[in-house]
Design an enzyme around this catalytic site. Structure first.
Site, PDB file in Angstrom:
ATOM      1  N   VAL A  48      23.549 -39.693 -26.039  1.00 34.27           N
ATOM      2  CA  VAL A  48      23.052 -40.127 -24.699  1.00 34.27           C
ATOM      3  C   VAL A  48      21.807 -39.063 -24.295  1.00 34.27           C
ATOM      4  O   VAL A  48      20.479 -39.621 -24.036  1.00 34.27           O
ATOM      5  CB  VAL A  48      24.058 -39.967 -23.794  1.00 34.27           C
ATOM      6  CG1 VAL A  48      23.127 -40.463 -22.412  1.00 34.27           C
ATOM      7  CG2 VAL A  48      25.038 -40.986 -24.088  1.00 34.27           C
ATOM      8  N   GLN A  49      22.164 -37.864 -24.720  1.00 35.67           N
ATOM      9  CA  GLN A  49      20.906 -36.809 -23.993  1.00 35.67           C
ATOM     10  C   GLN A  49      19.706 -37.024 -24.862  1.00 35.67           C
ATOM     11  O   GLN A  49      18.579 -37.067 -24.124  1.00 35.67           O
ATOM     12  CB  GLN A  49      21.520 -35.318 -24.443  1.00 35.67           C
ATOM     13  CG  GLN A  49      22.318 -34.920 -23.628  1.00 35.67           C
ATOM     14  CD  GLN A  49      24.070 -35.151 -23.981  1.00 35.67           C
ATOM     15  OE1 GLN A  49      24.181 -36.002 -24.664  1.00 35.67           O
ATOM     16  NE2 GLN A  49      24.739 -34.289 -23.593  1.00 35.67           N
ATOM     17  N   LYS A  94      19.059 -46.906  10.617  1.00 38.89           N
ATOM     18  CA  LYS A  94      20.041 -47.956  10.125  1.00 38.89           C
ATOM     19  C   LYS A  94      20.174 -48.116   8.770  1.00 38.89           C
ATOM     20  O   LYS A  94      19.144 -48.106   8.004  1.00 38.89           O
ATOM     21  CB  LYS A  94      19.526 -49.178  10.862  1.00 38.89           C
ATOM     22  CG  LYS A  94      20.364 -50.260  11.237  1.00 38.89           C
ATOM     23  CD  LYS A  94      21.445 -49.893  12.141  1.00 38.89           C
ATOM     24  CE  LYS A  94      21.820 -51.254  13.020  1.00 38.89           C
ATOM     25  NZ  LYS A  94      22.791 -50.843  14.098  1.00 38.89           N
ATOM     26  N   ASN A 107      28.328 -42.353 -19.873  1.00 35.45           N
ATOM     27  CA  ASN A 107      28.480 -42.570 -21.028  1.00 35.45           C
ATOM     28  C   ASN A 107      29.853 -43.337 -20.929  1.00 35.45           C
ATOM     29  O   ASN A 107      30.905 -42.925 -20.835  1.00 35.45           O
ATOM     30  CB  ASN A 107      28.934 -41.478 -22.025  1.00 35.45           C
ATOM     31  CG  ASN A 107      28.748 -41.615 -23.301  1.00 35.45           C
ATOM     32  OD1 ASN A 107      28.584 -42.877 -23.845  1.00 35.45           O
ATOM     33  ND2 ASN A 107      28.962 -40.901 -24.003  1.00 35.45           N
ATOM     34  N   THR A 109      19.407 -47.418  16.861  1.00 36.01           N
ATOM     35  CA  THR A 109      19.495 -47.738  15.384  1.00 36.01           C
ATOM     36  C   THR A 109      19.278 -49.365  15.384  1.00 36.01           C
ATOM     37  O   THR A 109      18.754 -49.884  14.436  1.00 36.01           O
ATOM     38  CB  THR A 109      20.735 -47.541  14.775  1.00 36.01           C
ATOM     39  OG1 THR A 109      21.791 -48.118  15.086  1.00 36.01           O
ATOM     40  CG2 THR A 109      20.881 -45.922  14.843  1.00 36.01           C
ATOM     41  N   ASP A 110      19.650 -50.133  16.409  1.00 36.75           N
ATOM     42  CA  ASP A 110      19.636 -51.656  16.683  1.00 36.75           C
ATOM     43  C   ASP A 110      18.127 -51.791  16.603  1.00 36.75           C
ATOM     44  O   ASP A 110      17.645 -52.819  16.135  1.00 36.75           O
ATOM     45  CB  ASP A 110      20.017 -52.051  17.967  1.00 36.75           C
ATOM     46  CG  ASP A 110      20.278 -53.579  17.992  1.00 36.75           C
ATOM     47  OD1 ASP A 110      20.800 -54.314  16.910  1.00 36.75           O
ATOM     48  OD2 ASP A 110      19.623 -54.167  18.828  1.00 36.75           O
ATOM     49  N   HIS A 136      32.932 -44.972 -22.254  1.00 34.59           N
ATOM     50  CA  HIS A 136      33.435 -44.927 -23.545  1.00 34.59           C
ATOM     51  C   HIS A 136      34.043 -46.188 -23.984  1.00 34.59           C
ATOM     52  O   HIS A 136      34.802 -46.974 -22.825  1.00 34.59           O
ATOM     53  CB  HIS A 136      34.502 -43.876 -23.520  1.00 34.59           C
ATOM     54  CG  HIS A 136      33.980 -42.858 -22.963  1.00 34.59           C
ATOM     55  ND1 HIS A 136      32.695 -42.013 -23.716  1.00 34.59           N
ATOM     56  CD2 HIS A 136      34.184 -41.811 -22.131  1.00 34.59           C
ATOM     57  CE1 HIS A 136      32.506 -40.780 -23.277  1.00 34.59           C
ATOM     58  NE2 HIS A 136      33.082 -40.626 -22.220  1.00 34.59           N
ATOM     59  N   ARG A 193      29.115 -45.739 -33.478  1.00 34.55           N
ATOM     60  CA  ARG A 193      29.912 -46.013 -32.290  1.00 34.55           C
ATOM     61  C   ARG A 193      29.289 -47.020 -31.457  1.00 34.55           C
ATOM     62  O   ARG A 193      28.049 -47.313 -31.516  1.00 34.55           O
ATOM     63  CB  ARG A 193      30.312 -44.864 -31.510  1.00 34.55           C
ATOM     64  CG  ARG A 193      28.914 -44.215 -30.796  1.00 34.55           C
ATOM     65  CD  ARG A 193      29.469 -43.134 -29.975  1.00 34.55           C
ATOM     66  NE  ARG A 193      27.979 -42.385 -29.354  1.00 34.55           N
ATOM     67  CZ  ARG A 193      27.930 -41.435 -28.542  1.00 34.55           C
ATOM     68  NH1 ARG A 193      29.040 -40.827 -28.150  1.00 34.55           N
ATOM     69  NH2 ARG A 193      26.729 -41.251 -28.026  1.00 34.55           N
ATOM     70  N   PHE A 219      27.453 -39.608 -32.713  1.00 32.50           N
ATOM     71  CA  PHE A 219      27.590 -38.408 -32.086  1.00 32.50           C
ATOM     72  C   PHE A 219      28.414 -37.586 -32.836  1.00 32.50           C
ATOM     73  O   PHE A 219      29.727 -37.574 -33.061  1.00 32.50           O
ATOM     74  CB  PHE A 219      28.515 -38.647 -30.699  1.00 32.50           C
ATOM     75  CG  PHE A 219      28.523 -37.238 -29.926  1.00 32.50           C
ATOM     76  CD1 PHE A 219      27.236 -36.843 -29.388  1.00 32.50           C
ATOM     77  CD2 PHE A 219      29.557 -36.732 -29.346  1.00 32.50           C
ATOM     78  CE1 PHE A 219      27.169 -35.506 -28.413  1.00 32.50           C
ATOM     79  CE2 PHE A 219      29.705 -35.611 -28.663  1.00 32.50           C
ATOM     80  CZ  PHE A 219      28.171 -35.200 -28.291  1.00 32.50           C
TER      81      PHE A 219
HETATM   82  O1  URC Z   1      26.202 -38.923 -26.373  1.00 30.30           O
HETATM   83  C1  URC Z   1      27.199 -38.060 -25.932  1.00 30.30           C
HETATM   84  N1  URC Z   1      26.978 -36.785 -25.229  1.00 30.30           N
HETATM   85  C2  URC Z   1      27.810 -36.142 -25.046  1.00 30.30           C
HETATM   86  O2  URC Z   1      27.650 -35.042 -24.216  1.00 30.30           O
HETATM   87  C3  URC Z   1      29.291 -36.386 -25.237  1.00 30.30           C
HETATM   88  N2  URC Z   1      30.486 -35.976 -24.989  1.00 30.30           N
HETATM   89  C4  URC Z   1      31.400 -36.914 -25.535  1.00 30.30           C
HETATM   90  O3  URC Z   1      32.703 -36.436 -25.561  1.00 30.30           O
HETATM   91  N3  URC Z   1      30.742 -37.939 -26.212  1.00 30.30           N
HETATM   92  C5  URC Z   1      29.440 -37.564 -26.113  1.00 30.30           C
HETATM   93  N4  URC Z   1      28.390 -38.586 -26.179  1.00 30.30           N
END
Ligand code: URC
Length: 302
Positions: free
Chosen positions: A233-234, A11, A260, A59-60, A262, A178, A161
């Site tokens: 971000v990475q 469930k 991410n 599942t009940d 935008h 940004r 970035f």
């Molecule tokens: O932090 C980011 N990582 C990316 O891989 C990426 N690619 C992108 O277009 N903007 C960003 N920003």
């Protein structure tokens, strides 16, 4: 000829809200609003191949079990309740060989009234959920993670970035300032050497490890997000995971999956307006999606 190669059932989306009452003060409460999924593994083959329903635990019944056990036992923390449910199904039905439990805990926070947290009034001040996933096999094999999802954050500066690969398909302009926004999805895998049985989970639930780790992961995520001048971000998600590994001793790996989201600067030059990172368009799609898993040892990439 056809052969059943894999199967599981149970469930999903079983919901409850449990009120936990203080023994000394019955009007002082905590609440746990949860959504639970329990899937069973085992010898149910004939129900698929021969239309023989005899081994099926309906599942009940799975739903009833989740609700009855939620009433009977302590559901805090969700990790303990997941382990309790896994044990229940394996103990009760000899042909069940394993149980896959997923629990989401929805956010309800007590709020201040006249400077004091009110005993039984709660505010939903965020959509984030706490989650746990536990797969337990009768053989004793345990796969166990917890996490945090749908925590939406945004910073209006302190994110860059640039320096990325540029080729004939590239239109993106490098930026040193940004907006950065994401819905945090963080998962921590519990160390299988330190937490290797359901008994370990019951013991550690008592000592508060699961709650402390959740609070630590949440506060590290928010602090890193705010304080770091993010290169990407990475890089930021890796740093968050590393920070968690430094302090969370029972955690083996930390994974993040971050969209991410935008926000594009709106061009107002046609009106002679300089747009110094003040007016943005929240782009609904597409979004970047960036994932990583960070551990204490090197491991070959999948
Ligand atoms: O932090 C980011 N990582 C990316 O891989 C990426 N690619 C992108 O277009 N903007 C960003 N920003």
């Amino acid at each position: 000829m056809a052969f059943l190669q894999a199967s599981t059932y149970g469930k999903d989306n079983v919901k409850f809200l449990k009120v936990q009452k203080d023994k000394q003060n019955p009007k002082k409460h905590n609440v746990l609003e949860a959504t639970v999924r329990v899937l069973l593994l085992g010898n149910f083959d004939v129900s698929y191949t021969d239309a023989d329903n005899s081994p099926i635990v309906p599942t009940d019944t799975v739903k009833n079990t989740i609700l009855v056990e939620a009433k009977r036992i302590d559901v805090f923390p969700i990790e303990r309740f997941a382990a309790h449910l896994a044990k229940h199904f394996v103990d009760k039905y000899s042909w069940v060989s394993g149980v896959d439990v997923h629990i989401s805990q929805h956010k309800w926070s007590k709020y201040l009234v006249d400077g004091k947290l009110h005993d039984h009034s709660f505010v939903k001040n965020g959509e984030e959920i706490r989650v746990t996933d536990l797969k337990y096999l009768r053989s004793g094999e345990l796969t166990f993670t917890s996490g945090l999802k749908d925590l939406t954050v945004l910073k209006s500066t302190g994110s860059m970035f640039y320096g990325y690969n540029v080729c004939d398909y590239t239109t993106l302009k490098p930026v040193t300032d940004r907006i950065l926004s994401t819905d945090v999805d963080a998962t921590w895998k519990w160390d299988s050497k330190k937490i290797s049985s359901l008994a370990d989970i019951f013991r550690l639930a008592e000592s508060g490890v699961f709650d402390t780790t959740f609070e630590t992961a949440l506060s590290i995520t928010l602090k890193r997000f705010a304080l770091e001048n993010s290169a990407s971000v990475q890089a930021t998600m890796y740093n968050m995971a590393e920070d968690i590994l430094k302090v969370a001793n029972y955690v083996e790996t930390v994974s993040y999956a971050l969209p991410n989201k935008h926000y594009f600067l709106i061009d107002l030059k046609f009106q002679g307006e300089d747009n110094d990172n003040e007016l943005f368009y929240p782009s609904p799609h597409p979004n970047g999606l960036i994932k990583c898993t960070v551990g204490r040892t090197p491991k070959s990439k999948l």
